[in-house]
Design an enzyme around this catalytic site. Structure first.
Site, PDB file in Angstrom:
ATOM      1  CG  ASN A 227       2.501  21.529   5.982  1.00  0.00           C
ATOM      2  OD1 ASN A 227       3.155  22.458   5.494  1.00  0.00           O
ATOM      3  ND2 ASN A 227       2.351  21.367   7.284  1.00  0.00           N
ATOM      4  NE  ARG A 228       4.192  26.854   3.049  1.00  0.00           N
ATOM      5  CZ  ARG A 228       3.340  27.129   4.054  1.00  0.00           C
ATOM      6  NH1 ARG A 228       3.220  26.299   5.072  1.00  0.00           N
ATOM      7  NH2 ARG A 228       2.618  28.237   4.025  1.00  0.00           N
TER       8      ARG A 228
ATOM      9  CD  GLN B   3       2.296  23.092   9.991  1.00  0.00           C
ATOM     10  OE1 GLN B   3       3.058  22.122   9.938  1.00  0.00           O
ATOM     11  NE2 GLN B   3       2.694  24.323   9.701  1.00  0.00           N
TER      12      GLN B   3
ATOM     13  CG  HIS C  48      -3.036  23.084   2.411  1.00  0.00           C
ATOM     14  ND1 HIS C  48      -2.376  22.276   3.305  1.00  0.00           N
ATOM     15  CD2 HIS C  48      -3.255  24.272   3.073  1.00  0.00           C
ATOM     16  CE1 HIS C  48      -2.227  22.923   4.454  1.00  0.00           C
ATOM     17  NE2 HIS C  48      -2.731  24.131   4.341  1.00  0.00           N
TER      18      HIS C  48
ATOM     19  CG  ASP D 212       2.340  28.150   9.530  1.00  0.00           C
ATOM     20  OD1 ASP D 212       1.891  26.991   9.568  1.00  0.00           O
ATOM     21  OD2 ASP D 212       2.263  28.885   8.527  1.00  0.00           O
TER      22      ASP D 212
ATOM     23  CG  HIS E   8      -6.607  23.627   7.044  1.00  0.00           C
ATOM     24  ND1 HIS E   8      -6.790  24.890   7.553  1.00  0.00           N
ATOM     25  CD2 HIS E   8      -5.315  23.566   6.659  1.00  0.00           C
ATOM     26  CE1 HIS E   8      -5.661  25.567   7.459  1.00  0.00           C
ATOM     27  NE2 HIS E   8      -4.741  24.785   6.922  1.00  0.00           N
ATOM     28  CB  CYS E   9     -11.278  22.327  12.037  1.00  0.00           C
ATOM     29  SG  CYS E   9     -12.820  21.608  11.486  1.00  0.00           S
ATOM     30  CE1 TYR E  10      -8.198  27.734   8.576  1.00  0.00           C
ATOM     31  CE2 TYR E  10      -7.109  29.391   9.911  1.00  0.00           C
ATOM     32  CZ  TYR E  10      -7.232  28.704   8.724  1.00  0.00           C
ATOM     33  OH  TYR E  10      -6.386  28.988   7.681  1.00  0.00           O
TER      34      TYR E  10
ATOM     35  CD  GLU F  85      -3.028  22.410   9.278  1.00  0.00           C
ATOM     36  OE1 GLU F  85      -2.502  21.898   8.279  1.00  0.00           O
ATOM     37  OE2 GLU F  85      -2.887  23.610   9.550  1.00  0.00           O
TER      38      GLU F  85
HETATM   39  C1  BGC Z   1      -0.298  26.278   6.883  1.00  0.00           C
HETATM   40  C2  BGC Z   1      -0.142  27.760   6.752  1.00  0.00           C
HETATM   41  C3  BGC Z   1      -1.044  28.237   5.656  1.00  0.00           C
HETATM   42  C4  BGC Z   1      -2.450  27.851   5.990  1.00  0.00           C
HETATM   43  C5  BGC Z   1      -3.363  28.237   4.859  1.00  0.00           C
HETATM   44  C6  BGC Z   1      -1.712  25.965   7.191  1.00  0.00           C
HETATM   45  O1  BGC Z   1      -1.905  24.597   7.216  1.00  0.00           O
HETATM   46  O2  BGC Z   1       0.543  25.752   7.868  1.00  0.00           O
HETATM   47  O3  BGC Z   1       1.184  28.114   6.461  1.00  0.00           O
HETATM   48  O4  BGC Z   1      -0.946  29.615   5.488  1.00  0.00           O
HETATM   49  O5  BGC Z   1      -2.530  26.468   6.166  1.00  0.00           O
HETATM   50  O6  BGC Z   1      -4.584  28.539   5.339  1.00  0.00           O
END
Ligand code: BGC
Length: 393
Positions: A132-133, A333, A158, A296, A232-234, A358
């Site tokens: 994250n940021r 997240q 990340h 998000d 970071h699985c979708y 996440e």
């Molecule tokens: C974030 C998104 C970001 C993405 C990148 C996520 O974990 O919250 O803002 O664009 O990751 O794939």
């Protein structure tokens, strides 16, 4: 690798479990197979059906700079299987049966290692050192200011340009009576991506016959350093289309409102009577238009005596597939794949083609003293457990 990629549905899974099992790849330096207690086949014998608790590995390909990567296939006696590579500790596929017993891959991923090596949406990867940021990529620790890459301008995202998702991890598979798994580890040197201290991180992926896919993390450092690691699985429980008709529950009464560059303001806001309220099941698409850019945000996991705590539940009403998440982390997240756009860089997946849940600490915590601590000191051990439990309804 190609053999595994082509596998889809029930037939595919059977091929996994029979075909793949005949070709065990020899251990390599960075990736080797071991067995604890008994072999995987013995562990799963007499289950009375065609599926078995098993772990297999085979070469996946080589990185651009020539490092050999392996793929591990964890499968259980219920027809669930999880594929993992030791590049980025990436979960490349998760096959789960629907209520008719038909298995689909319910995670998003690329077809080749070369695509994973490019800049991408972090499909299936372990993100770190700080997932994250971090605002402006800056933080101060023990009086010293650190500047990290602002790879998601103006923020650090990340872990920077070459985060843990872009590293070759050491990997070792294991097989016990009731579970199979892969133990991945990484040493991140002092100063890597601008972070202080040599960090040693272990991630253990485990699958058992209760359809629980568990991720255990431990880390130590020789200097104080921020750490926030996540997977970071979708997910798309339908295995196709978008996630807008899938239903979500979040065991979270609060979330973190953010600035226009997705940095938390520092306040914890109540979800009640807002589109962020998933304390009861809502279709993800129901109120998404009311949230600028889509979901998000980081939600605050309700305190629980039971650990890991129930945190999230996703259901695909059509297939009946359900995934529940339990975690020891204070935040989650929820990201609805808003930046996926159908292009090659998005693996061809459309906007909202997958969702991320996440488990993690709050974004920008190193600059927010009120948030739960993310600084790991020498002598301490960072620990996290997150469980994904699959079922049908
Ligand atoms: C974030 C998104 C970001 C993405 C990148 C996520 O974990 O919250 O803002 O664009 O990751 O794939």
């Amino acid at each position: 690798m190609i053999q595994w990629k082509l596998c889809s549905g029930l037939l595919g899974l059977l091929i996994f479990l029979t075909g793949c099992s005949q070709e065990k790849s020899p251990p390599t330096d960075s990736s080797k197979a071991t067995s604890e207690n008994e072999t995987s086949k013995d562990a799963a014998m007499n289950t009375g059906n065609e599926f078995q608790l098993a772990i297999q590995s085979e070469p996946y390909g080589a990185t651009a700079d020539g490092q050999e990567i392996n793929q591990f296939l964890l499968s259980n006696d219920k027809g669930v299987s999880v594929s993992i590579i030791n590049y980025g500790a990436i979960v490349t596929a998760v096959y789960v049966p629907d209520r008719e017993g038909k298995t689909e891959n319910i995670t998003l991923g690329f077809d080749t290692l070369a695509e994973y090596e490019k800049k991408g949406p972090y499909f299936g990867a372990i993100c770190g050192r700080y997932a994250n940021r971090i605002a402006d990529g800056k933080f101060t620790l023990d009086g010293k200011e650190y500047q990290l890459a602002q790879n998601n301008p103006p923020s650090h995202l990340h872990g920077g340009e070459q985060g843990f998702d872009k590293k070759v991890w050491a990997a070792e598979s294991f097989s016990k009576k009731d579970e199979v798994g892969v133990r991945l580890s990484l040493v991140s040197p002092d100063g890597e991506e601008g972070y202080p201290g040599k960090l040693t991180l272990n991630v253990v992926y485990t699958l058992n016959n209760d359809n629980e896919f568990k991720i255990d993390y431990t880390a130590t450092s020789d200097q104080a350093t921020p750490i926030n690691v996540t997977n970071h699985c979708y997910w798309n429980l339908a295995g196709e289309g978008t996630i807008l008709d899938q239903e979500l529950v979040l065991n979270c009464d609060q979330y973190l409102p953010v600035s226009d560059v997705a940095i938390p303001t520092g306040k914890l806001a109540a979800v009640k009577e807002t589109p962020m309220d998933f304390t009861s099941a809502h279709k993800i698409g129901e109120r998404i238009a009311q949230v600028e850019g889509g979901y998000d945000h980081c939600w605050v996991v309700n305190p629980s005596e039971k650990q890991p705590a129930f945190t999230a539940r996703v259901k695909d009403p059509d297939s009946g597939r359900v995934m529940e998440i339990f975690t020891t982390e204070p935040g989650i997240q929820f990201y609805t794949g808003n930046f996926l756009d159908g292009t090659e860089a998005s693996g061809g997946y459309p906007k909202n083609g997958g969702l991320c849940l996440e488990a993690q600490h709050f974004p920008n915590s190193p600059n927010q003293p009120e948030f739960p601590n993310t600084i790991l000191k020498p002598g301490e051990v960072y620990e996290q457990t997150t469980v994904h439990k699959f079922s049908v309804e």
